[in-house]
Scaffold this motif. Structure first.
Motif, short mmCIF file in Angstrom:
data_model
loop_
_atom_site.label_atom_id
_atom_site.label_comp_id
_atom_site.label_asym_id
_atom_site.label_seq_id
_atom_site.Cartn_x
_atom_site.Cartn_y
_atom_site.Cartn_z
N THR A 73 0.83 -1.20 0.00
CA THR A 73 0.00 0.00 0.00
C THR A 73 0.87 1.26 0.00
OG1 THR A 73 -0.17 0.16 2.43
CG2 THR A 73 -1.82 -1.19 1.29
N MET A 74 2.20 1.08 0.04
CA MET A 74 3.14 2.20 0.01
C MET A 74 3.58 2.46 -1.43
SD MET A 74 5.49 1.21 3.30
CE MET A 74 4.76 0.94 4.93
N ASP A 75 4.13 3.64 -1.68
CA ASP A 75 4.47 4.03 -3.05
C ASP A 75 5.36 3.02 -3.76
OD1 ASP A 75 3.00 6.38 -2.92
OD2 ASP A 75 4.68 7.55 -2.15
N PHE A 76 6.49 2.64 -3.15
CA PHE A 76 7.41 1.73 -3.83
C PHE A 76 6.85 0.32 -3.91
CE2 PHE A 76 10.59 4.95 -2.27
CZ PHE A 76 10.89 5.45 -3.54
N GLY A 77 6.21 -0.13 -2.85
CA GLY A 77 5.59 -1.46 -2.88
C GLY A 77 4.48 -1.54 -3.90
N MET A 78 3.69 -0.49 -3.98
CA MET A 78 2.61 -0.44 -4.96
C MET A 78 3.17 -0.43 -6.38
SD MET A 78 -0.59 2.22 -5.02
CE MET A 78 -0.59 2.30 -3.23
N CYS A 79 4.26 0.29 -6.58
CA CYS A 79 4.91 0.36 -7.89
C CYS A 79 5.39 -1.03 -8.30
CB CYS A 79 6.07 1.35 -7.85
SG CYS A 79 6.82 1.67 -9.44
N LEU A 80 5.91 -1.78 -7.36
CA LEU A 80 6.36 -3.14 -7.61
C LEU A 80 5.22 -3.99 -8.17
CD1 LEU A 80 8.30 -5.58 -7.21
CD2 LEU A 80 7.50 -5.68 -4.84
N ILE A 81 4.01 -3.78 -7.65
CA ILE A 81 2.86 -4.58 -8.07
C ILE A 81 2.19 -4.00 -9.32
CG2 ILE A 81 0.62 -5.50 -7.36
CD1 ILE A 81 3.10 -6.58 -5.82
N ARG A 82 1.97 -2.70 -9.34
CA ARG A 82 1.22 -2.09 -10.45
C ARG A 82 2.01 -1.98 -11.74
NH1 ARG A 82 -2.68 2.70 -7.98
NH2 ARG A 82 -3.73 1.37 -6.44
N VAL A 83 3.31 -1.70 -11.61
CA VAL A 83 4.13 -1.53 -12.80
C VAL A 83 4.97 -2.77 -13.07
CG1 VAL A 83 5.84 -0.07 -13.94
CG2 VAL A 83 4.23 0.95 -12.33
N GLY A 84 5.53 -3.36 -12.03
CA GLY A 84 6.31 -4.57 -12.18
C GLY A 84 7.64 -4.34 -12.87
N ASP A 85 8.22 -5.42 -13.38
CA ASP A 85 9.55 -5.33 -13.98
C ASP A 85 9.55 -5.63 -15.48
OD1 ASP A 85 9.24 -8.09 -14.16
OD2 ASP A 85 10.38 -8.47 -12.35
N GLU A 86 8.36 -5.78 -16.05
CA GLU A 86 8.28 -6.18 -17.47
C GLU A 86 8.89 -5.14 -18.41
OE1 GLU A 86 5.80 -6.18 -15.35
OE2 GLU A 86 5.34 -8.33 -15.08
N GLN A 87 8.93 -3.87 -17.97
CA GLN A 87 9.45 -2.81 -18.83
C GLN A 87 10.97 -2.70 -18.79
OE1 GLN A 87 6.89 -1.54 -20.35
NE2 GLN A 87 5.35 -2.37 -18.97
N LEU A 88 11.62 -3.49 -17.95
CA LEU A 88 13.06 -3.33 -17.73
C LEU A 88 13.88 -4.22 -18.67
CD1 LEU A 88 13.01 -3.37 -13.84
CD2 LEU A 88 13.39 -1.38 -15.31
N PRO A 89 15.15 -3.87 -18.87
CA PRO A 89 16.05 -4.70 -19.68
C PRO A 89 16.18 -6.09 -19.06
CG PRO A 89 17.01 -2.53 -19.29
CD PRO A 89 15.81 -2.63 -18.41
N PRO A 90 16.49 -7.11 -19.86
CA PRO A 90 16.56 -8.50 -19.39
C PRO A 90 17.41 -8.71 -18.14
CG PRO A 90 16.66 -8.46 -21.76
CD PRO A 90 16.71 -7.03 -21.31
#
Length: 215
Positions: free
Chosen positions: A115-132
């Motif tokens: 429910t915190m900004d960074f934790g929420m970002c982990l769930i809502r955005v995830g890592d799919e956009q990052l380099p391999p």
């Protein structure tokens, strides 16, 4: 007054040499925190560096003193969400108690962090956009969270505190249910993060079926 100006005012009383670095670190963290908020609100692709700079009250070129790109910002945001979770789980485990005590504590920590900004970002955005390579590193950290839950479930069964189950599948279910809080949580909603965490833990551990003793 911009967030950066506020940080400068707060840093003014810091001691000489370390003050400059402390101020820079605080400003960089402000960039990451603001970016996480915007990613959560609008999505990664819909958020630009201009948007982040505007919310901070600074110019876009100023951001490049603290971060190299939007991809780097996302990497740091997701990494911080994972590190917060792993640290919280480790502290909960170190507090001791039975496997069930530790499992409940870890579940509350996880539910609270998403429910915190960074934790929420982990769930809502995830890592799919990052380099391999970055994605692999972060997924190794995610695996540690799953493994911690799996071991506690297995220990709980061995101690006779949890019903016999498949620890791997049960850990997936617990982690998945708690992670989903980060998808729908609304800071302006009717329930506080602590209330949500408490209800989530109770439902996951006790279920929803009415027992004969409760009728």
């Amino acid at each position: 007054m911009s967030k950066f100006t506020e940080i400068n005012v707060r840093s003014a009383s810091s001691q000489a040499l370390s003050a400059r670095e402390q101020s820079r670190m605080a400003k960089r963290q402000a960039v990451l925190s603001t970016a996480a908020q915007l990613f959560n609100e609008r999505g990664f692709h819909a958020t630009s560096l201009d948007d982040i700079a505007a919310r901070l009250g600074v110019s876009k070129p100023t951001l490049y003193y603290y971060v190299k790109s939007k991809d780097q910002i996302l990497l740091e945001c997701v990494r911080q969400g994972l590190e917060m979770t792993l640290e919280g789980i480790e502290v909960s485990r170190q507090a001791g108690g039975t496997a069930l005590d530790q499992l409940e504590a870890c579940m509350r920590v996880y539910a609270r962090i998403v429910t915190m900004d960074f934790g929420m970002c982990l769930i809502r955005v995830g890592d799919e956009q990052l380099p391999p390579e970055s994605r692999k590193a972060l997924r190794r950290m995610k695996a540690q969270i799953d493994l911690a839950f799996r071991r506690l479930v297995e220990a709980g069964v061995q101690q006779g505190l949890l019903a016999p189950c498949d620890p791997k599948m049960t850990a997936f279910m617990i982690g998945g249910a708690l992670s989903w809080i980060g998808k729908w949580y609304d800071s302006g909603g009717a329930y506080s993060p602590d209330e949500i965490a408490e209800q989530a833990v109770r439902t996951l551990l006790q279920g929803v079926l009415l027992r004969e003793s409760e009728t």
